[in-house]
Scaffold this motif. Structure first.
Motif, short mmCIF file in Angstrom:
data_model
loop_
_atom_site.label_atom_id
_atom_site.label_comp_id
_atom_site.label_asym_id
_atom_site.label_seq_id
_atom_site.Cartn_x
_atom_site.Cartn_y
_atom_site.Cartn_z
N ALA A 11 -6.06 -23.77 6.75
CA ALA A 11 -7.07 -22.89 7.66
C ALA A 11 -6.36 -23.31 8.76
O ALA A 11 -6.56 -22.05 9.81
CB ALA A 11 -8.57 -23.04 7.07
N ARG A 12 -6.09 -24.79 9.68
CA ARG A 12 -6.05 -24.46 10.76
C ARG A 12 -4.38 -24.77 11.16
O ARG A 12 -3.72 -24.81 12.06
CB ARG A 12 -6.51 -25.40 11.25
CG ARG A 12 -7.75 -26.13 10.93
CD ARG A 12 -8.73 -27.06 11.80
NE ARG A 12 -8.83 -27.15 13.33
CZ ARG A 12 -9.55 -26.36 13.89
NH1 ARG A 12 -11.05 -25.91 13.31
NH2 ARG A 12 -9.45 -26.32 15.21
N MET A 13 -3.74 -25.20 10.15
CA MET A 13 -1.65 -24.80 10.58
C MET A 13 -1.42 -24.66 9.02
O MET A 13 -0.74 -25.32 7.91
CB MET A 13 -2.30 -26.13 10.74
CG MET A 13 -0.31 -26.08 11.51
SD MET A 13 -0.45 -28.44 11.73
CE MET A 13 -1.70 -28.90 13.12
N PRO A 14 -1.80 -23.07 8.64
CA PRO A 14 -0.85 -22.67 7.66
C PRO A 14 0.66 -22.62 7.70
O PRO A 14 0.93 -22.77 6.61
CB PRO A 14 -1.65 -21.56 6.84
CG PRO A 14 -1.40 -21.03 9.05
CD PRO A 14 -2.39 -21.98 9.43
N GLN A 15 1.43 -22.84 8.68
CA GLN A 15 2.45 -23.11 8.81
C GLN A 15 3.04 -23.98 7.79
O GLN A 15 4.08 -24.52 8.40
CB GLN A 15 3.23 -22.28 10.04
CG GLN A 15 3.40 -23.28 11.20
CD GLN A 15 1.59 -23.29 11.36
OE1 GLN A 15 0.70 -22.87 10.96
NE2 GLN A 15 1.50 -24.14 13.06
N ARG A 16 2.05 -24.87 8.20
CA ARG A 16 2.83 -26.37 8.01
C ARG A 16 1.92 -26.54 7.01
O ARG A 16 2.42 -28.02 5.82
CB ARG A 16 2.48 -27.41 9.01
CG ARG A 16 2.99 -26.82 10.55
CD ARG A 16 4.18 -27.22 10.28
NE ARG A 16 5.01 -28.53 10.40
CZ ARG A 16 6.03 -28.63 9.96
NH1 ARG A 16 7.08 -27.97 9.54
NH2 ARG A 16 6.66 -29.84 9.78
N ALA A 17 1.22 -26.48 6.03
CA ALA A 17 0.68 -26.43 5.08
C ALA A 17 1.48 -27.17 3.15
O ALA A 17 0.58 -28.43 2.93
CB ALA A 17 -0.01 -25.80 4.26
N GLY A 18 2.79 -26.53 3.71
CA GLY A 18 3.58 -27.24 2.34
C GLY A 18 4.05 -28.42 2.95
O GLY A 18 4.75 -28.57 1.67
N ARG A 19 3.68 -28.51 4.22
CA ARG A 19 4.54 -29.72 4.44
C ARG A 19 4.19 -31.18 4.36
O ARG A 19 4.22 -32.31 4.52
CB ARG A 19 5.32 -29.99 5.65
CG ARG A 19 6.01 -29.35 5.60
CD ARG A 19 7.49 -29.72 5.13
NE ARG A 19 9.08 -28.65 5.34
CZ ARG A 19 10.05 -28.74 5.37
NH1 ARG A 19 10.18 -30.09 5.06
NH2 ARG A 19 11.25 -28.18 5.54
N PHE A 20 2.96 -31.19 3.73
CA PHE A 20 1.73 -31.65 3.31
C PHE A 20 1.19 -32.74 1.89
O PHE A 20 0.81 -31.36 1.36
CB PHE A 20 0.45 -31.76 4.38
CG PHE A 20 -0.62 -31.82 3.70
CD1 PHE A 20 -1.40 -33.78 5.10
CD2 PHE A 20 -2.15 -31.87 3.04
CE1 PHE A 20 -2.16 -33.85 4.21
CE2 PHE A 20 -3.27 -32.68 3.29
CZ PHE A 20 -3.68 -33.47 3.58
N ALA A 21 0.16 -33.76 1.93
CA ALA A 21 1.01 -33.89 0.39
C ALA A 21 -1.17 -34.55 0.14
O ALA A 21 -0.95 -35.82 1.76
CB ALA A 21 1.69 -34.82 -0.06
#
Length: 297
Positions: free
Chosen positions: A96-106
């Motif tokens: 929600a807050r950083m959608p452009q980086r969500a794919g970099r999160f686990a």
């Protein structure tokens, strides 16, 4: 790396609203104190010297205050969270807050002390606001389990920070100091005020920076053998090493023999020894044990 939106990080009202929506109340049992100040988490990331190519592991992300700041700076972030509700909610907060980086999160939903592997690339940095009641064991476990971690910055209770960074001879030098130094060069890296947390803790907080040793301690003794000496030496820190290590060595005479062979005075105390000296003691005791083994055993 695309720039995050200015309001991507969590402020005080965001933290409280998110907690209320989830029905979350911070618990003392798990040492939960959520950071509510965006400037503080950005300062932590700067102090940790997080790089654009880093894969950062974070322990105890809570509602995600530090997680989002780490995602601004690192290539990837893997968060380890034990709490069922917080673990379930964090990926959605990132999306929600950083959608452009969500794919970099686990997200790894687990007790950090039980974690043996992480998804994705090997972590290069550990940055965490560690739960104060388990800070030292979690830190040591992560450093041992993930040798790829080169740099670490942890926020812990101020007194714990002092102990971790204490040099030999200091009044607060002890087991955490020696064991942390086995892995890394350790130093205090700043103080954090109580008012940046919700709820505000009853103790001050400190930052500790650890840079993994370029070369491991040179010794033939294993980490387990060295740590056994450290534990024994500080279990009775008022006693001389000859007396304190008697149980570990089998007798006071055997302890004295190992100390003399290692070039350490039997009248010394553990608080005055470097990690290298503890390693030498363990090494000589291990060598003596080998010499006394029966042939064929």
């Amino acid at each position: 790396m695309s720039s995050p939106t200015p309001d991507a990080l969590l402020g005080a009202s965001d933290v409280r609203e998110l907690a209320a929506a989830l029905g979350v109340r911070p618990t003392k049992q798990r040492g939960q104190n959520f950071v509510i100040d965006a400037n503080t988490v950005r300062r932590i990331v700067r102090t940790a010297q997080v790089r654009p190519d880093d894969t950062v592991v974070e322990v105890g992300p809570g509602l995600g205050s530090l997680t989002l700041a780490l995602l601004e700076a690192a290539d990837r972030v893997t968060a380890v969270e034990i709490d069922d509700v917080l673990a379930a909610a964090l990926p959605a907060t990132v999306e929600a807050r950083m959608p452009q980086r969500a794919g970099r999160f686990a997200l790894v939903h687990s007790d950090a002390m039980q974690v043996r592997e992480l998804p994705g690339p090997a972590p290069t940095a550990l940055v965490a606001n560690l739960p104060y009641n388990v800070a030292v064991p979690v830190l040591l476990h992560m450093l041992e389990t993930f040798p790829s971690i080169e740099r670490t910055l942890v926020m812990v209770q101020s007194e714990v920070a002092d102990r971790l960074a204490a040099p030999p001879g200091s009044k607060v030098y002890g087991v955490p100091s020696v064991k942390a130094n086995w892995y890394a060069e350790v130093k205090r890296a700043g103080a954090i005020g109580r008012n940046v947390f919700w709820p505000a803790p009853n103790v001050d907080s400190g930052l500790v920076a650890l840079v993994r040793r370029a070369e491991p301690i040179k010794t033939t003794a294993s980490r387990r053998e060295v740590f056994a000496v450290v534990d024994a030496a500080f279990a009775q820190r008022r006693k001389t090493l000859r007396a304190a290590l008697a149980g570990w060595a089998g007798s006071a005479a055997a302890a004295e023999a190992a100390l003399v062979a290692a070039g350490v005075s039997p009248q010394a105390r553990g608080e005055g020894l470097t990690v290298e000296e503890f390693a030498r003691i363990a090494e000589h005791r291990a060598a003596e044990d080998t010499q006394h083994e029966e042939p064929g055993t």
